[in-house]
Design a protein around this motif. Sequence first.
Motif, short mmCIF file in Angstrom:
data_model
loop_
_atom_site.label_atom_id
_atom_site.label_comp_id
_atom_site.label_asym_id
_atom_site.label_seq_id
_atom_site.Cartn_x
_atom_site.Cartn_y
_atom_site.Cartn_z
N TRP A 2 0.83 -1.21 0.00
CA TRP A 2 0.00 0.00 0.00
C TRP A 2 0.86 1.26 0.00
N LEU A 3 1.90 1.29 0.84
CA LEU A 3 2.74 2.48 0.93
C LEU A 3 3.45 2.78 -0.39
N ILE A 4 4.01 1.76 -1.00
CA ILE A 4 4.72 2.02 -2.26
C ILE A 4 3.73 2.35 -3.37
N GLY A 5 2.55 1.72 -3.33
CA GLY A 5 1.51 2.06 -4.31
C GLY A 5 1.00 3.48 -4.11
N LEU A 6 0.86 3.90 -2.85
CA LEU A 6 0.43 5.25 -2.56
C LEU A 6 1.46 6.26 -3.05
N ALA A 7 2.73 5.97 -2.83
CA ALA A 7 3.79 6.86 -3.30
C ALA A 7 3.77 6.98 -4.82
N GLN A 8 3.52 5.88 -5.50
CA GLN A 8 3.47 5.90 -6.96
C GLN A 8 2.32 6.75 -7.48
N ARG A 9 1.29 6.88 -6.70
CA ARG A 9 0.11 7.62 -7.14
C ARG A 9 0.05 9.05 -6.58
N ARG A 10 0.78 9.32 -5.50
CA ARG A 10 0.65 10.63 -4.85
C ARG A 10 1.97 11.35 -4.62
N LEU A 11 3.09 10.63 -4.67
CA LEU A 11 4.38 11.24 -4.30
C LEU A 11 5.39 11.15 -5.44
N THR A 12 4.99 11.58 -6.60
CA THR A 12 5.85 11.45 -7.78
C THR A 12 6.64 12.71 -8.10
N GLY A 13 6.32 13.82 -7.43
CA GLY A 13 7.03 15.06 -7.73
C GLY A 13 8.48 15.00 -7.28
N GLN A 14 9.34 15.61 -8.07
CA GLN A 14 10.75 15.63 -7.72
C GLN A 14 11.39 16.92 -8.24
N GLY A 15 12.16 17.55 -7.39
CA GLY A 15 12.91 18.74 -7.74
C GLY A 15 14.24 18.70 -7.03
N PRO A 16 15.04 19.76 -7.11
CA PRO A 16 16.36 19.77 -6.46
C PRO A 16 16.29 19.49 -4.96
N PHE A 17 15.27 20.05 -4.28
CA PHE A 17 15.18 19.86 -2.83
C PHE A 17 14.84 18.41 -2.49
N THR A 18 13.83 17.85 -3.13
CA THR A 18 13.44 16.48 -2.83
C THR A 18 14.51 15.48 -3.26
N GLU A 19 15.20 15.78 -4.36
CA GLU A 19 16.32 14.92 -4.77
C GLU A 19 17.43 14.94 -3.72
N GLY A 20 17.68 16.14 -3.17
CA GLY A 20 18.69 16.25 -2.13
C GLY A 20 18.30 15.48 -0.88
N LEU A 21 17.03 15.55 -0.50
CA LEU A 21 16.57 14.79 0.66
C LEU A 21 16.71 13.29 0.42
N ALA A 22 16.39 12.85 -0.79
CA ALA A 22 16.49 11.42 -1.11
C ALA A 22 17.93 10.95 -1.02
N ARG A 23 18.86 11.75 -1.52
CA ARG A 23 20.28 11.39 -1.42
C ARG A 23 20.74 11.37 0.03
N SER A 24 20.13 12.22 0.85
CA SER A 24 20.55 12.37 2.24
C SER A 24 19.98 11.30 3.15
N ALA A 25 18.95 10.57 2.71
CA ALA A 25 18.17 9.71 3.60
C ALA A 25 19.01 8.62 4.25
N TYR A 26 19.89 7.97 3.50
CA TYR A 26 20.66 6.87 4.09
C TYR A 26 21.60 7.38 5.17
N VAL A 27 22.30 8.49 4.90
CA VAL A 27 23.19 9.06 5.91
C VAL A 27 22.39 9.50 7.13
N ALA A 28 21.21 10.10 6.90
CA ALA A 28 20.36 10.52 8.01
C ALA A 28 19.99 9.32 8.88
N PHE A 29 19.69 8.20 8.25
CA PHE A 29 19.35 6.99 9.00
C PHE A 29 20.55 6.53 9.83
N VAL A 30 21.74 6.59 9.25
CA VAL A 30 22.95 6.12 9.94
C VAL A 30 23.28 6.97 11.16
N VAL A 31 23.12 8.30 11.04
CA VAL A 31 23.58 9.19 12.12
C VAL A 31 22.49 9.50 13.14
#
Length: 365
Positions: A284-313
């Motif tokens: 459901w979550l991945i399906g919801l993202a596919q239907r509602r969370l498809t926008g991407q720009g410099p800020f969201t791309e930066g957050l996506a790149r940052s997510a793994y490091v954020a999880f680690v620290v």
Amino acid sequence: MRLSAVDNLKVILVAWVIGGHALLGYAAIGGWPYDEVNEVTFHSGVETALAAVIGPSGLFFMGTFYFMAGIFTPGSIERKGRQRFIAERLVRLGTPWVVTALVVWPTFVWIAYNGAGENVSWWHAFTHRNPLLDSGSLWFVGVLLIFSVALAFAPPVQERTITTRTVLSMTMIVAGTTFLTRLVFPARSGQVGDLHLWWWPQCLGMFLLGAIGGRKLAERVPDDIYRASRNVVVATIVVLPLGAALLGVLDLAHNADPFLGGWRWQALVLALVEGILVVAGSLWLIGLAQRRLTGQGPFTEGLARSAYVAFVVQGPILLSLATALRPLAMPAEVKAPVVGAGAIAVSFAIGWYVTSRRGASTRSS
């Protein structure tokens, strides 16, 4: 090619996990190391309300991480070859786990204990953790490393379309193996290396389901499965607190033990609920993202790149903020959100800085 929906969902899940750990640090039921030394806890009514509203997500969010990892792992093995894939995973997953378990985590637990007025040595904080080699939230990457290497040595996974029958079968497999595993390793028990063996059935099951579904599943969850999963998750989340109330489970800190494992109907019920939520919830979550969370720009791309490091620290950040706020006379209902929001912001800021520097270094070379 990156998939914006998966990237955006990953950011939300990492932020949710960080916030959830902040709440658990001030909860009587515990589940995050700061609860061992916390100066205030939630009012029992507030904790019950939080458990009813947010608690069900704790039963399947980690499984969703493994589900997303499984989707992309077979393709990565195929592109890179077994040797390169394993070498990269050892660096990306193994190195943070080793450094955290041996140095970072005992250091910040030691700081938290001494901040609470408990005069313990660093060596005591390292050797007396239960489990030994506790790695905080980094247990996730250690277990993911094991699964990834095992899949690299296994026969190639044949990608195929996920059907309703597949979903039902995996639900029953996860529920059944969870119940059986917890006869030996009850939920929330500790094992050397912080392996969370009691959670392996759902983690491994979702990792394999993702590998079977492959990239097609990451691009689009079929409409019928998406709708059915959504309905099942919503119904379960609505019924769960009502069922808990009818069973008299109003104080999780004192009523949870029968559900954690053993030959008890309560443990069987929890295993079944987990199986339902983790399989349906991940789809459901991945399906919801596919239907509602498809926008991407410099800020969201930066957050996506940052997510793994954020999880680690996140672990050191959470413990540091909670320790810093300790002298302030504020209730847990105030401190926990402040710690959570601060940890999310700082963790992603560190992730942004690290990935930006890495990207700049790559471009210059």
